[in-house]
Structure formats: structure tokens, C-alpha cells
Write a protein that holds these residues in place. Structure first.
Motif, PDB file in Angstrom:
ATOM      1  N   ILE A  10      14.393   4.565  -1.573  1.00 17.77           N
ATOM      2  CA  ILE A  10      13.770   3.484  -0.457  1.00 17.77           C
ATOM      3  C   ILE A  10      12.178   3.375  -0.617  1.00 17.77           C
ATOM      4  O   ILE A  10      11.798   2.199  -0.596  1.00 17.77           O
ATOM      5  N   ILE A  11      11.758   4.664  -1.250  1.00 23.58           N
ATOM      6  CA  ILE A  11      10.175   4.436  -1.462  1.00 23.58           C
ATOM      7  C   ILE A  11       9.956   3.366  -2.721  1.00 23.58           C
ATOM      8  O   ILE A  11       8.930   2.604  -2.571  1.00 23.58           O
ATOM      9  N   GLU A  12      10.678   3.496  -3.422  1.00 19.33           N
ATOM     10  CA  GLU A  12      10.449   2.466  -4.627  1.00 19.33           C
ATOM     11  C   GLU A  12      11.038   0.781  -4.178  1.00 19.33           C
ATOM     12  O   GLU A  12       9.957   0.153  -4.617  1.00 19.33           O
ATOM     13  N   GLU A  13      11.848   0.839  -3.315  1.00 21.07           N
ATOM     14  CA  GLU A  13      12.052  -0.597  -2.939  1.00 21.07           C
ATOM     15  C   GLU A  13      10.915  -1.173  -1.974  1.00 21.07           C
ATOM     16  O   GLU A  13      10.303  -2.215  -2.163  1.00 21.07           O
ATOM     17  N   PHE A  14      10.388  -0.297  -1.212  1.00 15.45           N
ATOM     18  CA  PHE A  14       9.209  -0.421  -0.284  1.00 15.45           C
ATOM     19  C   PHE A  14       7.791  -1.041  -1.186  1.00 15.45           C
ATOM     20  O   PHE A  14       7.017  -1.437  -0.744  1.00 15.45           O
ATOM     21  N   SER A  15       7.766  -0.232  -2.143  1.00 19.22           N
ATOM     22  CA  SER A  15       6.734  -0.268  -3.031  1.00 19.22           C
ATOM     23  C   SER A  15       6.141  -1.440  -3.593  1.00 19.22           C
ATOM     24  O   SER A  15       4.971  -1.982  -4.035  1.00 19.22           O
ATOM     25  N   VAL A  16       7.165  -2.232  -3.638  1.00 16.21           N
ATOM     26  CA  VAL A  16       6.997  -3.655  -4.393  1.00 16.21           C
ATOM     27  C   VAL A  16       6.415  -4.695  -3.214  1.00 16.21           C
ATOM     28  O   VAL A  16       5.809  -5.757  -3.573  1.00 16.21           O
ATOM     29  N   TYR A  17       6.366  -4.290  -2.035  1.00 13.27           N
ATOM     30  CA  TYR A  17       5.654  -5.019  -0.911  1.00 13.27           C
ATOM     31  C   TYR A  17       4.329  -4.445  -0.603  1.00 13.27           C
ATOM     32  O   TYR A  17       4.107  -3.049  -0.309  1.00 13.27           O
ATOM     33  N   ASP A  22       5.395  -8.142   4.931  1.00 15.22           N
ATOM     34  CA  ASP A  22       6.367  -8.052   4.163  1.00 15.22           C
ATOM     35  C   ASP A  22       7.305  -7.146   4.330  1.00 15.22           C
ATOM     36  O   ASP A  22       8.555  -6.985   4.259  1.00 15.22           O
ATOM     37  N   LYS A  23       6.800  -5.763   4.469  1.00 11.95           N
ATOM     38  CA  LYS A  23       7.659  -4.334   4.709  1.00 11.95           C
ATOM     39  C   LYS A  23       8.266  -4.707   5.955  1.00 11.95           C
ATOM     40  O   LYS A  23       9.468  -4.222   6.209  1.00 11.95           O
ATOM     41  N   TYR A  24       7.720  -5.375   7.102  1.00 12.48           N
ATOM     42  CA  TYR A  24       8.199  -5.454   8.214  1.00 12.48           C
ATOM     43  C   TYR A  24       9.416  -6.432   8.073  1.00 12.48           C
ATOM     44  O   TYR A  24      10.608  -6.399   8.608  1.00 12.48           O
ATOM     45  N   ALA A  25       9.342  -7.491   7.272  1.00 11.98           N
ATOM     46  CA  ALA A  25      10.237  -8.467   7.283  1.00 11.98           C
ATOM     47  C   ALA A  25      11.639  -7.799   6.397  1.00 11.98           C
ATOM     48  O   ALA A  25      12.595  -8.179   6.732  1.00 11.98           O
TER      49      ALA A  25
END
Length: 147
Positions: A10-17, A22-25
Motif C-alpha cells: 500500500i505504501i508503495e502504491e501511494f508513493s507514486v502520487y 491525487d492520493k485522495y482521488a
């Protein structure tokens, strides 16, 4: 996958934003993918106290693991529910009790949510842990409960 591995994913997925919009989206997208609860499960027994929006959390133990289902009437909160369920659903009570859900702090969720939403997130985590403790105790006593 362990709870730790799922949190890292999950941390890696969010790190692209880079931007919080964008994280809220992405949170909203995750929430939209969450399977809706059966209307009969949207009751006071499953309602999480301490959340600004309405959040329902259902826990059912089967074959030594707890399966969680949940939903919210707020889109961002629904995404938070989806993240939590991804980490804890299908785990033993001991796994839930023994693991710190550090991804919440690592992502900066508490700092970027409104204070009432951050409190609601903590209330969801607390309820998940309470279910784990209750199922663990009942397992040791040989009993059952209804989620």
C-alpha cells in the motif's frame, strides 16, 4: 502475504502520487471498488462510534480467521475502509493483535485528513482490534460470537 507485506504494498502504491489531491482521488477509487454491504448489515450493531460519517464494519470468524466487510456513506472514508480491510481481513485474531498498522502514519493519513476523519480512522482501527481481542478470547474459551 503477511500484514507487513500488504502494508508495504500500500505504501508503495501511494508513493507514486506526489500530490495529496491525487492520493485522495486514489482513495476514492479504492472506495468505489469496495463491495457494498447488504442493507441488513447497515445497522446500529455494526455502526462505528466516533466517526463523522457513517461507517459500518462487520466481522465474521471462519476457519480461524476473521473476515471483515465494511462500508461508509462518505467516499474518502469508504477508501479508508477499503485499505483497512485489505490489511486485516482474512487474518487470525493474533495476527491483528500483534501487528501495528503503521501504514496509516507512514502515508501521512492522519495529518492529511480532517481531525474528525482522523479520529474516525482511529475508531475503525480500535473496533477492528476489539473484534480481534473478542474472537481471540472466545477461541480460547471455545465459544462463538456474531459479528
Amino acid at each position: 502475504m503477511t500484514i507487513e507485506e500488504v502494508q508495504q504494498e500500500i505504501i508503495e502504491e501511494f508513493s507514486v502520487y506526489q500530490d495529496w489531491m491525487d492520493k485522495y482521488a486514489y482513495l476514492i477509487e479504492l472506495g468505489n471498488e469496495l463491495k457494498p454491504l447488504d442493507p441488513k448489515d447497515k445497522n446500529d450493531q455494526h455502526l462505528i462510534k466516533g466517526c463523522q460519517s457513517r461507517v459500518w464494519l462487520v466481522a465474521e470468524k471462519e476457519n480461524a480467521v476473521i473476515h471483515f466487510r465494511g462500508e461508509s456513506d462518505a467516499v474518502i472514508v469508504k477508501g479508508l475502509v477499503a485499505l483497512l480491510l485489505r490489511v486485516v481481513s482474512g487474518r487470525t485474531p493474533k495476527e491483528i493483535m500483534d501487528n501495528d498498522l503503521h501504514f496509516i502514519d507512514d502515508l501521512g493519513l492522519k495529518q492529511h485528513l480532517s481531525p474528525t476523519r482522523a479520529n474516525g480512522l482511529l475508531a475503525m482501527v480500535k473496533q477492528i482490534r476489539l473484534y480481534a481481542v473478542a474472537y481471540d478470547r472466545l477461541e480460547k474459551q471455545g465459544g462463538t460470537i456474531n459479528g
